[in-house]
Design a protein around this motif. Sequence first.
Motif, short mmCIF file in Angstrom:
data_model
loop_
_atom_site.label_atom_id
_atom_site.label_comp_id
_atom_site.label_asym_id
_atom_site.label_seq_id
_atom_site.Cartn_x
_atom_site.Cartn_y
_atom_site.Cartn_z
N TRP A 279 0.83 -1.19 0.05
CA TRP A 279 -0.05 0.04 -0.06
C TRP A 279 0.90 1.29 -0.19
O TRP A 279 0.76 2.16 0.85
N SER A 280 1.81 1.30 -0.76
CA SER A 280 2.58 2.70 -1.12
C SER A 280 3.26 2.97 0.23
O SER A 280 3.37 4.19 0.48
N ARG A 281 3.77 2.07 1.14
CA ARG A 281 4.34 2.40 2.20
C ARG A 281 3.34 3.09 3.30
O ARG A 281 3.75 3.93 4.32
N SER A 282 2.08 2.62 3.34
CA SER A 282 1.20 3.17 4.54
C SER A 282 1.87 2.88 5.68
O SER A 282 1.41 3.15 6.74
N TYR A 283 2.21 1.27 5.63
CA TYR A 283 2.92 0.66 6.86
C TYR A 283 4.42 0.51 6.69
O TYR A 283 4.90 0.80 5.67
N VAL A 284 5.04 0.61 7.78
CA VAL A 284 6.54 0.26 7.94
C VAL A 284 6.50 -0.90 8.75
O VAL A 284 5.97 -1.05 9.82
N TYR A 285 7.61 -1.95 8.49
CA TYR A 285 7.55 -3.16 9.31
C TYR A 285 8.39 -2.70 10.80
O TYR A 285 9.45 -2.13 10.75
N SER A 286 7.77 -3.04 11.81
CA SER A 286 8.34 -2.75 13.00
C SER A 286 8.92 -4.19 13.67
O SER A 286 8.35 -5.18 13.55
N PRO A 287 10.06 -4.07 14.07
CA PRO A 287 10.64 -5.46 14.52
C PRO A 287 10.25 -5.61 16.00
O PRO A 287 10.53 -6.55 16.38
N LEU A 288 9.25 -4.75 16.43
CA LEU A 288 8.91 -4.98 17.82
C LEU A 288 7.66 -5.67 18.03
O LEU A 288 6.89 -5.75 16.90
N PRO A 289 7.63 -6.49 19.07
CA PRO A 289 6.34 -7.34 19.23
C PRO A 289 5.21 -6.57 19.68
O PRO A 289 5.15 -5.18 20.08
N ARG A 290 4.04 -7.06 19.70
CA ARG A 290 2.73 -6.31 20.12
C ARG A 290 2.93 -6.08 21.39
O ARG A 290 2.35 -4.71 22.07
N SER A 291 3.54 -6.63 22.43
CA SER A 291 3.53 -6.35 23.70
C SER A 291 4.51 -5.18 24.12
O SER A 291 4.44 -4.93 25.22
N SER A 292 5.20 -4.54 23.04
CA SER A 292 6.16 -3.63 23.42
C SER A 292 5.29 -2.24 23.67
O SER A 292 5.83 -1.43 24.36
N GLY A 293 3.80 -2.05 23.19
CA GLY A 293 3.24 -0.98 23.17
C GLY A 293 4.04 0.27 22.32
O GLY A 293 3.23 1.33 22.33
N ARG A 294 4.87 -0.14 21.32
CA ARG A 294 5.37 0.76 20.28
C ARG A 294 5.09 0.48 18.99
O ARG A 294 5.68 0.93 18.22
#
Length: 242
Positions: A180-195
């Motif tokens: 989606w044209s960089r609507s998202y960026v991949y985060s290496p953090l897990p859901r539990s990080s709150g980030r």
Amino acid sequence: MWLLLTALLGLAGGALSLDKLNLCMDAKHHKVAPGPEGRLYLQCAPWKDNACCTANTSAEAHKDNSYLYNFNWDHCGVMSPKCRAHFTQDTCFYECSPHLGPWIQAVDQSWRKERIVDVPLCREDCHSWWEDCKNEYTCKSNWHKGWDWSSGINKCPEGSKCRKWTQVFPTPKAMCEQIWSRSYVYSPLPRSSGRCMRLWFDGPNPNRQVAEFYLNGARRHRGAALTALLLPAVASLSVMMS
């Protein structure tokens, strides 16, 4: 003099205090402002307490032939239900989320005036999406543009060919950031990080806390930049008044 600087910073801070934690982007099907929607449909239901989508939009998000965007998910063969479920959830997230303020940007497009850019998506969400779609086929890596719309629905453009998902998107990161044209960026953090932002959740919406973290960081950065900008002016004024 410091009172003057404090007043100037206060005024600037007030201008930056727009509530980006609870708003709807200016786009095709979004409400003007978020609010309760008690009858949101199936996968959009987690947003029912505070949503930017209507009940009708949430129902259309689950249809193969939806009036929302006339998008053909089966452009390279019938998409499996488990893969399709992720795109339904992605649509619910996009249409219903009231906590995307830190990533909303203005655009000049016929169907919307704002879009999201670089929303940090939790690694579990990207990985499960990619895993459930890895046996699908597609002809494009960017699904936002470049389709043949001559029939009223999107078809693969002339000269393209259907390829296996893993050839077009070799990694979850590639899929989440490109599709989606960089609507998202991949985060290496897990859901539990709150980030990082979550497409899937139960109970209270966890994404407000994430948006608040990024918005506060941006405000601190702007505040520091503004201080650096104003200090020389205040110093010059001090010399002139002495």
